[in-house]
Design a protein around this motif. Sequence first.
Motif, PDB file in Angstrom:
ATOM      1  N   TYR A 133     -11.949 -49.665  92.021  1.00  0.00           N
ATOM      2  CA  TYR A 133     -12.191 -49.243  90.645  1.00  0.00           C
ATOM      3  C   TYR A 133     -13.219 -48.111  90.635  1.00  0.00           C
ATOM      4  CZ  TYR A 133     -12.218 -49.747  85.626  1.00  0.00           C
ATOM      5  OH  TYR A 133     -12.052 -49.507  84.291  1.00  0.00           O
ATOM      6  N   ASP A 137     -12.265 -44.412  89.345  1.00  0.00           N
ATOM      7  CA  ASP A 137     -12.748 -44.331  87.972  1.00  0.00           C
ATOM      8  C   ASP A 137     -12.689 -42.910  87.435  1.00  0.00           C
ATOM      9  OD1 ASP A 137     -13.957 -45.663  85.692  1.00  0.00           O
ATOM     10  OD2 ASP A 137     -15.677 -44.372  86.117  1.00  0.00           O
ATOM     11  N   ARG A 138     -12.462 -42.883  86.110  1.00  0.00           N
ATOM     12  CA  ARG A 138     -12.267 -41.599  85.466  1.00  0.00           C
ATOM     13  C   ARG A 138     -13.569 -40.829  85.285  1.00  0.00           C
ATOM     14  NH1 ARG A 138     -10.729 -42.017  79.232  1.00  0.00           N
ATOM     15  NH2 ARG A 138     -10.812 -39.845  78.618  1.00  0.00           N
ATOM     16  N   SER A 139     -14.634 -41.512  84.874  1.00  0.00           N
ATOM     17  CA  SER A 139     -15.846 -40.770  84.534  1.00  0.00           C
ATOM     18  C   SER A 139     -16.700 -40.434  85.755  1.00  0.00           C
ATOM     19  CB  SER A 139     -16.700 -41.561  83.536  1.00  0.00           C
ATOM     20  OG  SER A 139     -15.986 -42.613  82.989  1.00  0.00           O
ATOM     21  N   LEU A 156      -4.961 -44.786  84.940  1.00  0.00           N
ATOM     22  CA  LEU A 156      -4.228 -44.733  83.678  1.00  0.00           C
ATOM     23  C   LEU A 156      -3.016 -43.819  83.775  1.00  0.00           C
ATOM     24  CD1 LEU A 156      -7.275 -44.504  81.291  1.00  0.00           C
ATOM     25  CD2 LEU A 156      -5.933 -46.491  81.923  1.00  0.00           C
ATOM     26  N   GLN A 157      -3.165 -42.728  84.529  1.00  0.00           N
ATOM     27  CA  GLN A 157      -2.050 -41.798  84.600  1.00  0.00           C
ATOM     28  C   GLN A 157      -1.070 -42.172  85.707  1.00  0.00           C
ATOM     29  OE1 GLN A 157      -3.457 -37.792  84.306  1.00  0.00           O
ATOM     30  NE2 GLN A 157      -4.171 -38.234  82.262  1.00  0.00           N
TER      31      GLN A 157
ATOM     32  N   LEU B 263      -6.542 -41.953  76.000  1.00  0.00           N
ATOM     33  CA  LEU B 263      -6.627 -42.684  77.269  1.00  0.00           C
ATOM     34  C   LEU B 263      -7.607 -43.851  77.182  1.00  0.00           C
ATOM     35  CD1 LEU B 263      -6.544 -39.903  79.988  1.00  0.00           C
ATOM     36  CD2 LEU B 263      -4.761 -41.499  79.326  1.00  0.00           C
ATOM     37  N   GLN B 266      -6.165 -47.111  76.349  1.00  0.00           N
ATOM     38  CA  GLN B 266      -5.329 -47.794  77.332  1.00  0.00           C
ATOM     39  C   GLN B 266      -6.160 -48.394  78.457  1.00  0.00           C
ATOM     40  OE1 GLN B 266      -2.780 -44.681  78.723  1.00  0.00           O
ATOM     41  NE2 GLN B 266      -1.648 -44.568  76.804  1.00  0.00           N
ATOM     42  N   ASP B 267      -7.387 -47.933  78.564  1.00  0.00           N
ATOM     43  CA  ASP B 267      -8.254 -48.356  79.661  1.00  0.00           C
ATOM     44  C   ASP B 267      -8.573 -49.836  79.538  1.00  0.00           C
ATOM     45  OD1 ASP B 267     -10.421 -48.655  81.481  1.00  0.00           O
ATOM     46  OD2 ASP B 267     -10.807 -46.509  81.302  1.00  0.00           O
ATOM     47  N   LYS B 273     -16.382 -48.697  77.538  1.00  0.00           N
ATOM     48  CA  LYS B 273     -16.626 -47.269  77.768  1.00  0.00           C
ATOM     49  C   LYS B 273     -16.948 -46.546  76.466  1.00  0.00           C
ATOM     50  CE  LYS B 273     -14.296 -46.547  82.108  1.00  0.00           C
ATOM     51  NZ  LYS B 273     -13.132 -45.990  82.795  1.00  0.00           N
TER      52      LYS B 273
END
Lengths: 293, 456
Positions: A133, A137-139, A156-157, B263, B266-267, B273
Amino acid sequence: MADDGDVAGLGKARATAFLAPALLLISVFLVFPALWTLYLGVTNFRLSGSAARNPKFVGLDNYINALSDDRFLNSLGLTIVFVFASAVVGQSVLGFSIAWTMTRVRKPVRAVVEFFVLLAWIIPSSVTTFLWYALLDRSNGTLNAMLSTGHMAWLLQYPLQSIIVFNTWVGTAFSMLLFSSALASVPPSQMESARMVGAGTWAQLRDVVFPHIRGHALTNTLLITLWTFNTFTPYLLTAGGPDDRSNILPIFIYRLALNDGALGQGAAISLIMIVINLVIATVYLRLLKERKS
Amino acid sequence: MGAVALTACGGSDSGASNANQNGDAKDVTLTITGNEISGGKNAAGADWITNYVIPKFEEAEKAKGVNAKVNFQPNGVDDEAYKTKISLDLSTGQGADVVAVDGIWLGEFADAGYIKPLNDVVGKDKVQQWDGWKQIKPAVQQVTTYDGNLYGVPDGTDGRVVYFNKKLFAQAGLPSDWQPKSWNDILDAARKLKSLQGVTPLQINAGTAMGEAATMQGFLPLLQGTGQSIYKDGKWQGDSQQVQDVLNFYSKVYGPEKLGDPLLQQDAKGRDKSFQEFSQNKLGILIESDYLWRSVINPKTGIDPMADRDSTVGWAKIPAESAGKGPNGAGFVSMSGGSAEVINPKTKYPQQAWELLQFMSSADAIKARIGSNPQISARDDVNAEILSSDPLLKFISTEVLPITAYRPALPDYTQVSAALQKATGEVASGKSAQDAGSGYEKALEGIVGGSDKISK
């Protein structure tokens, strides 16, 4: 002595006594739950609400609903892709490649590589998923920092792709171990001869190695297919989301039965899953038998 | 799984007969559980149980010659996961003796036989003897009432408002005393915030990953703003014009203009967040309950503390779709929920559990819990003393509670809520409001059994 199959000379009574504990355990932990699942699958039993107290018999409704439900079909499709890509292809191929490469490196290198591959397998999944994770992670994800991909939301993508890579990473160790010992059973003299007559790597693999390890490969594929088919760990990464895009069957059942509380429906789908498992196992066992005869 | 159904079916033993079991036991063990954990979710509540309730209660019992041992089972997870856990606990006759629940779960739990009316569990006279009831308004007692029976003691209520970040508002040239009067006012402000780098203008919760937060902080207050309620006169709201209005608002937020971040909806950790972003001045506008203010961005005890919370965070009432469009011509709306504690009907010590629950709900104990971190409690005497020190809670109790609405406490509600979460999530990730709406209505028919219980 007549061949009555009683090689150990135990007699029926004592043989039964020896078997009884095992049979009891199997009944309690396997047969009874399976029958109970069968029963729950034909009721509208729920986790809470009045259907929890007085479940009603609904016949095959749960099965009909499941088989005509887009979410179930979507989930089944995802599971097939997931199993094929992460187990049959990912773990087997990667496991074999590592095992094959390790036959030709020095011992310390081999020990280090095997240590790290095994680590992925033996660290508790709650820990590894947390690491993944953090990686994806995105951020503040490590992968984004390494690839300079900004704020790419991998989970997510590319949810399915992410859990495929993850599961390959986790499970490769088993295939590697199994293939390592399988490769050890290939007679060095045959390898030597092949090399003497100038066979390339591919020819060696095809004509010398594979015929020796085909049985191992089948067993390996059977085991990892079943494990992967039933694995729940990806839930910790994506929780089946987003929009059910990584909702493989075990996760689908969990969410349906425990989050939505539809235990009856969940039981019906569990039974469908058991049947699929049995089919997979039968096919592999057949293949294995054919090879032997 | 076997035990689940067996105990669930065998729940015919009347609670009254064993209300007095172990009534004069000298050695008592009790367990409290809640979705709170020291250093994490609702940390203040967990610390209160460990540092106040347990030692004080044990001390008080000791004075009576009873050797009481109280344990605390903390949890720090999503509410849905906590609900699953306690459903399983209660269904197998296990679990803590005093269990914290969301008021909205009562109907489901009661119908399943997992909880019983307080009168049955501890005895009617014992329930009536408690002097705390006088301090809890009948409206608040509704939180723990189902089918005319009281199932536990309410421990608080809440209200929802629009939070906004005054720093970002100043940068975007928006006023610090902002009060939107329509949905368009919200969208207009979000459009201005859009010009700021690295800032998500608006967060309206959507999608199943958000769970109940998508319904309570998203769909329902918006629906309320169209003048419609989710359940009225025995019928659930189908894919009506009002539902379409709400879904269309979602598509404006998450559609091409990207006023919100699709997004994030959906997370799996989207709500957490959104809190983080808000606390880091990266999110402009957010609909949340007072929970955000008290427990998330609280400079002292929050999960995402905001040192300058008091000066940076502004709040406003949630506007109706347009002026006067709310129920009975109201211009502003809100939604409220309530939490409560119930006694596990399978407890070995019903009388002592009731004593513990009364102790936890006493004015002194509640003041000890919320004294330094105010919260709208169930008790009038405590509220009168404490809320004036906190501007937001004062605002909610005087301005928001009078106009708020509650969810229908019906067993079907959670499934309807899940269908709404799905519909909002679909719109947030690009589906048309029409398709999502008709999908919702189809799901609704399956849940409530037929279209005669649905209004359009």
